[in-house]
Enzyme design. Structure first.
Site, mmCIF file in Angstrom:
data_model
loop_
_atom_site.group_PDB
_atom_site.id
_atom_site.type_symbol
_atom_site.label_atom_id
_atom_site.label_comp_id
_atom_site.label_asym_id
_atom_site.label_seq_id
_atom_site.Cartn_x
_atom_site.Cartn_y
_atom_site.Cartn_z
ATOM 1 N N HIS A 1 0.916 -1.247 -0.068
ATOM 2 C CA HIS A 1 -0.091 0.216 -0.062
ATOM 3 C C HIS A 1 0.929 1.277 0.141
ATOM 4 C CE1 HIS A 1 1.038 -0.485 4.144
ATOM 5 N NE2 HIS A 1 0.469 0.703 4.726
ATOM 6 N N HIS B 1 1.509 3.907 1.919
ATOM 7 C CA HIS B 1 1.882 4.595 3.139
ATOM 8 C C HIS B 1 3.184 4.728 3.151
ATOM 9 C CE1 HIS B 1 -2.063 3.643 5.828
ATOM 10 N NE2 HIS B 1 -2.137 4.764 5.096
ATOM 11 N N ASP C 1 5.850 4.798 5.008
ATOM 12 C CA ASP C 1 7.094 3.663 5.493
ATOM 13 C C ASP C 1 7.023 2.252 4.590
ATOM 14 O OD1 ASP C 1 4.171 3.357 6.364
ATOM 15 O OD2 ASP C 1 5.082 1.536 7.840
ATOM 16 N N HIS C 2 6.264 2.501 3.497
ATOM 17 C CA HIS C 2 6.260 1.085 2.710
ATOM 18 C C HIS C 2 6.874 1.452 1.216
ATOM 19 C CE1 HIS C 2 4.328 -1.728 5.278
ATOM 20 N NE2 HIS C 2 3.731 -0.680 5.872
ATOM 21 N N ASP D 1 0.450 -4.287 6.797
ATOM 22 C CA ASP D 1 -0.725 -3.544 7.229
ATOM 23 C C ASP D 1 -2.047 -3.929 7.446
ATOM 24 O OD1 ASP D 1 2.001 -2.228 7.594
ATOM 25 O OD2 ASP D 1 1.261 -0.395 7.329
ATOM 26 N N HIS E 1 7.369 -5.457 11.363
ATOM 27 C CA HIS E 1 6.635 -4.122 11.578
ATOM 28 C C HIS E 1 6.365 -3.929 12.897
ATOM 29 C CE1 HIS E 1 3.532 -1.154 10.291
ATOM 30 N NE2 HIS E 1 4.134 -1.223 8.995
#
Ligand SMILES: [Zn+2]
Ligand SMILES: [Zn+2]
Length: 297
Positions: free
Chosen positions: A63, A65, A67-68, A205, A263
């Site tokens: 996804h 976001h 941090d990815h 996530d 994570h």
């Protein structure tokens, strides 16, 4: 047997810490090096792990976001400078094509990239397939399974014993067909054996949902986010993440063989064993990973 090597290049959550970088997981087998997510700083993690990013064949995005994905523009730049000559295949949820073209324009590079917005089974070869399911995380989010298929293998010792000549007919045995060679009938089953495949599922996530259990069903290995401990269940729900106990429950209900937790929130920087301990009470074969851990399934 075709092994899958999994390298954990980043095991942290939204904020990087001294010990944990943002998420990046590399799956290596045969000629494939598939990178799942690419948080900020992933390039340096490659360097420290002594893996060349030039080896990457495909990128899976869970996804969008930060941090990815914030490591992507820098990675593209490095690949362009090192004359990456393959087509880089990128797969992700809805919106991925738009975001990749924004990033490509941002760093102004022109390596060959092919983007696919996917769901369900999206890539199949004679050896393996990849599958993605929608998760629940507020924005379009995917979790992935890699399935290495069962293979019929020829028992070379038996072939030698029967003094069978090297012939294209041997290929038929491998396809499960019986053959006649030198006037002798050879049954496929008598000279072959089944090599079991394997399944690796990666769930990052998401809120706790039955979709996670469907995807992880009977996996040899489940890599699952565990951002919070069980005390923080309401926070996990609010931020649409999983707790240690929820990750372990998914592993148990999906009847997986092994659970890896990643994570991890910065709040457990000095006591990650809390997360592991809680999960182990529900699913014994659990391990929490740290940056640069690797394992082979
Ligand atoms: Zn995240
Ligand atoms: Zn997220």
């Amino acid at each position: 047997m075709e092994n899958v090597k999994i390298s954990f290049l980043g095991t942290g959550n939204a904020v990087p810490t001294e010990k944990r970088n943002h998420t990046a997981i590399l799956l290596s087998f045969k000629n494939e090096n598939i990178l799942l997510d690419c948080g900020e700083g992933t390039q340096r993690q490659f360097k420290i792990a002594r893996i060349s990013p030039n080896k990457i064949t495909r990128i899976l995005i869970t996804h969008w976001h930060g941090d990815h994905i914030l490591g992507l523009p820098g990675l593209f730049q490095t690949l362009a400078m090192s004359e990456y000559s393959k087509t880089l295949h990128i797969y992700g949820p809805k919106g991925t094509s738009h975001y990749i073209s924004l990033l490509k324009n941002l760093v102004n590079i022109s390596i060959p990239i092919e983007v696919k917005e996917i769901s369900g089974k999206f890539l199949e070869t004679p050896d393996f397939f990849l599958e993605a399911h929608q998760m629940e995380h507020g924005i379009a989010t995917l979790a992935y399974s890699l399935v290495i298929k069962d293979q019929i293998r020829i028992d070379k010792a038996k072939i030698k014993k029967l003094k069978l000549p090297n012939s294209p007919l041997l290929g038929k045995l491998q396809q499960g067909q019986d053959i006649i060679i030198n006037n002798k009938k050879i049954k496929s089953k008598s000279v072959t054996y089944l090599e079991k495949g394997k399944k690796v599922t990666i769930i990052l996530d998401t809120s706790f949902t039955n979709k996670t259990i469907d995807l992880a069903k009977n996996s040899d290995l489940l890599i699952c986010e565990s951002t919070f401990s069980k005390e923080e269940e309401s926070r996990a729900k609010e931020y649409k993440h999983l707790t240690s106990v929820q990750a372990a429950t998914i592993a148990k209900k999906a009847k997986v063989k092994q659970l890896i937790l990643t994570h991890i929130s910065q709040r457990y920087e000095n006591n990650p064993e809390i997360i592991e301990g809680e999960a182990k009470k529900i699913f014994k074969n659990t391990k929490i990973v740290k940056d640069f851990d690797s394992l082979i399934v």
